[in-house]
Write a protein that holds these residues in place. Structure first.
Motif, PDB file in Angstrom:
ATOM      1  N   UNK A  88       6.136  22.877 -20.352  1.00  0.00           N
ATOM      2  CA  UNK A  88       7.678  21.745 -20.089  1.00  0.00           C
ATOM      3  C   UNK A  88       6.925  21.110 -19.018  1.00  0.00           C
ATOM      4  N   UNK A  89       6.209  21.674 -18.211  1.00  0.00           N
ATOM      5  CA  UNK A  89       6.024  20.952 -17.155  1.00  0.00           C
ATOM      6  C   UNK A  89       5.047  19.636 -17.267  1.00  0.00           C
ATOM      7  N   UNK A  90       4.010  20.119 -18.077  1.00  0.00           N
ATOM      8  CA  UNK A  90       4.045  18.256 -18.442  1.00  0.00           C
ATOM      9  C   UNK A  90       4.820  17.305 -19.122  1.00  0.00           C
ATOM     10  N   UNK A  91       5.587  17.863 -19.318  1.00  0.00           N
ATOM     11  CA  UNK A  91       6.772  16.757 -20.566  1.00  0.00           C
ATOM     12  C   UNK A  91       7.172  16.263 -19.731  1.00  0.00           C
ATOM     13  N   UNK A  92       7.754  16.803 -18.573  1.00  0.00           N
ATOM     14  CA  UNK A  92       8.289  16.389 -17.310  1.00  0.00           C
ATOM     15  C   UNK A  92       7.957  15.307 -16.140  1.00  0.00           C
ATOM     16  N   UNK A  93       6.856  16.134 -16.285  1.00  0.00           N
ATOM     17  CA  UNK A  93       5.738  15.292 -15.389  1.00  0.00           C
ATOM     18  C   UNK A  93       5.877  13.553 -16.162  1.00  0.00           C
ATOM     19  N   UNK A  94       5.552  14.178 -17.048  1.00  0.00           N
ATOM     20  CA  UNK A  94       5.228  12.352 -18.313  1.00  0.00           C
ATOM     21  C   UNK A  94       6.416  11.565 -17.691  1.00  0.00           C
ATOM     22  N   UNK A  95       8.319  12.136 -18.252  1.00  0.00           N
ATOM     23  CA  UNK A  95       8.761  11.295 -18.177  1.00  0.00           C
ATOM     24  C   UNK A  95       9.253  10.768 -16.314  1.00  0.00           C
ATOM     25  N   UNK A  96       9.072  11.790 -15.657  1.00  0.00           N
ATOM     26  CA  UNK A  96       8.947  10.849 -13.840  1.00  0.00           C
ATOM     27  C   UNK A  96       8.001   9.831 -13.899  1.00  0.00           C
ATOM     28  N   UNK A  97       7.254   9.941 -14.651  1.00  0.00           N
ATOM     29  CA  UNK A  97       6.249   8.940 -14.751  1.00  0.00           C
ATOM     30  C   UNK A  97       6.578   7.827 -15.563  1.00  0.00           C
ATOM     31  N   UNK A  98       7.055   8.152 -16.652  1.00  0.00           N
ATOM     32  CA  UNK A  98       7.790   6.456 -16.952  1.00  0.00           C
ATOM     33  C   UNK A  98       8.570   5.670 -16.697  1.00  0.00           C
ATOM     34  N   UNK A  99       9.792   6.470 -16.066  1.00  0.00           N
ATOM     35  CA  UNK A  99      10.684   6.302 -15.043  1.00  0.00           C
ATOM     36  C   UNK A  99       9.744   5.262 -13.529  1.00  0.00           C
ATOM     37  N   UNK A 100       8.949   5.800 -13.477  1.00  0.00           N
ATOM     38  CA  UNK A 100       8.276   5.547 -12.149  1.00  0.00           C
ATOM     39  C   UNK A 100       7.661   4.154 -12.319  1.00  0.00           C
ATOM     40  N   UNK A 101       6.573   4.429 -13.705  1.00  0.00           N
ATOM     41  CA  UNK A 101       6.823   3.050 -14.797  1.00  0.00           C
ATOM     42  C   UNK A 101       7.730   1.717 -14.181  1.00  0.00           C
ATOM     43  N   UNK A 102       9.513   2.357 -14.719  1.00  0.00           N
ATOM     44  CA  UNK A 102       9.589   1.204 -15.342  1.00  0.00           C
ATOM     45  C   UNK A 102      10.117   0.604 -13.911  1.00  0.00           C
ATOM     46  N   UNK A 103      10.400   1.664 -12.858  1.00  0.00           N
ATOM     47  CA  UNK A 103      11.513   0.703 -11.635  1.00  0.00           C
ATOM     48  C   UNK A 103       9.985   0.240 -11.098  1.00  0.00           C
ATOM     49  N   UNK A 104       8.231   0.213 -11.365  1.00  0.00           N
ATOM     50  CA  UNK A 104       7.976  -0.466 -10.837  1.00  0.00           C
ATOM     51  C   UNK A 104       7.592  -1.922 -12.212  1.00  0.00           C
TER      52      UNK A 104
ATOM     53  N   UNK B 104       5.835  44.292 -20.981  1.00  0.00           N
ATOM     54  CA  UNK B 104       5.086  42.929 -22.170  1.00  0.00           C
ATOM     55  C   UNK B 104       3.501  43.083 -22.172  1.00  0.00           C
ATOM     56  N   UNK B 105       3.168  42.536 -22.760  1.00  0.00           N
ATOM     57  CA  UNK B 105       1.562  42.426 -23.219  1.00  0.00           C
ATOM     58  C   UNK B 105       1.099  41.265 -22.264  1.00  0.00           C
ATOM     59  N   UNK B 106       0.023  41.379 -22.001  1.00  0.00           N
ATOM     60  CA  UNK B 106      -0.793  40.185 -21.030  1.00  0.00           C
ATOM     61  C   UNK B 106      -0.685  38.978 -22.164  1.00  0.00           C
ATOM     62  N   UNK B 107      -1.031  39.086 -23.466  1.00  0.00           N
ATOM     63  CA  UNK B 107      -1.184  38.059 -24.386  1.00  0.00           C
ATOM     64  C   UNK B 107       0.240  37.148 -23.901  1.00  0.00           C
ATOM     65  N   UNK B 108       1.366  37.391 -24.508  1.00  0.00           N
ATOM     66  CA  UNK B 108       2.505  37.615 -24.152  1.00  0.00           C
ATOM     67  C   UNK B 108       3.001  37.132 -22.789  1.00  0.00           C
ATOM     68  N   UNK B 109       2.359  37.336 -21.688  1.00  0.00           N
ATOM     69  CA  UNK B 109       2.726  37.122 -20.251  1.00  0.00           C
ATOM     70  C   UNK B 109       1.833  35.440 -19.984  1.00  0.00           C
ATOM     71  N   UNK B 110       1.184  35.227 -20.628  1.00  0.00           N
ATOM     72  CA  UNK B 110      -0.383  34.355 -20.972  1.00  0.00           C
ATOM     73  C   UNK B 110       0.514  32.704 -21.506  1.00  0.00           C
ATOM     74  N   UNK B 111       1.660  33.528 -22.793  1.00  0.00           N
ATOM     75  CA  UNK B 111       2.014  32.843 -23.412  1.00  0.00           C
ATOM     76  C   UNK B 111       3.580  32.067 -23.071  1.00  0.00           C
ATOM     77  N   UNK B 112       3.674  32.848 -22.248  1.00  0.00           N
ATOM     78  CA  UNK B 112       4.899  32.194 -21.705  1.00  0.00           C
ATOM     79  C   UNK B 112       4.746  31.702 -20.265  1.00  0.00           C
ATOM     80  N   UNK B 113       3.821  31.441 -19.423  1.00  0.00           N
ATOM     81  CA  UNK B 113       2.666  30.764 -18.136  1.00  0.00           C
ATOM     82  C   UNK B 113       2.901  29.522 -19.498  1.00  0.00           C
TER      83      UNK B 113
END
Length: 76
Positions: free
Chosen positions: A16-32, A1-10
């Motif tokens: 994906x993690x940012x999108x998950x955090x945004x969903x969690x933030x929205x859920x917490x905001x609803x609870x608040x 695998x190339x270095x560029x491919x690894x960086x793209x995967x990361x």
């Protein structure tokens, strides 16, 4: 695998993690918001936290992956 491919995967994993955090933030905001409504029923002059985001008309910053990020995530 190339270095560029690894960086793209990361980068795709971080997106994906940012999108998950945004969903969690929205859920917490609803609870608040629900807690604020309950507190208001007991204390009519209660002022909600200043951390609240505007409900309508606020600028919502959503992270959308570019087409190259989508391709990278799909292994293309």
């Amino acid at each position: 695998m190339s270095v560029a491919y690894e960086f793209k995967q990361k980068r795709a994993a971080l997106t994906d993690r940012l999108q998950q955090i945004e969903r969690e933030r929205a859920d917490i905001q609803e609870l608040m918001n629900a807690l604020d409504r309950v507190i208001l029923s007991y204390e009519p002059d209660y002022q909600a936290s200043t951390l609240r985001r505007p409900e309508h008309g606020g600028s919502s910053r959503k992270v959308k992956p570019s087409s190259s990020e989508v391709k990278a995530a799909m292994g293309a």
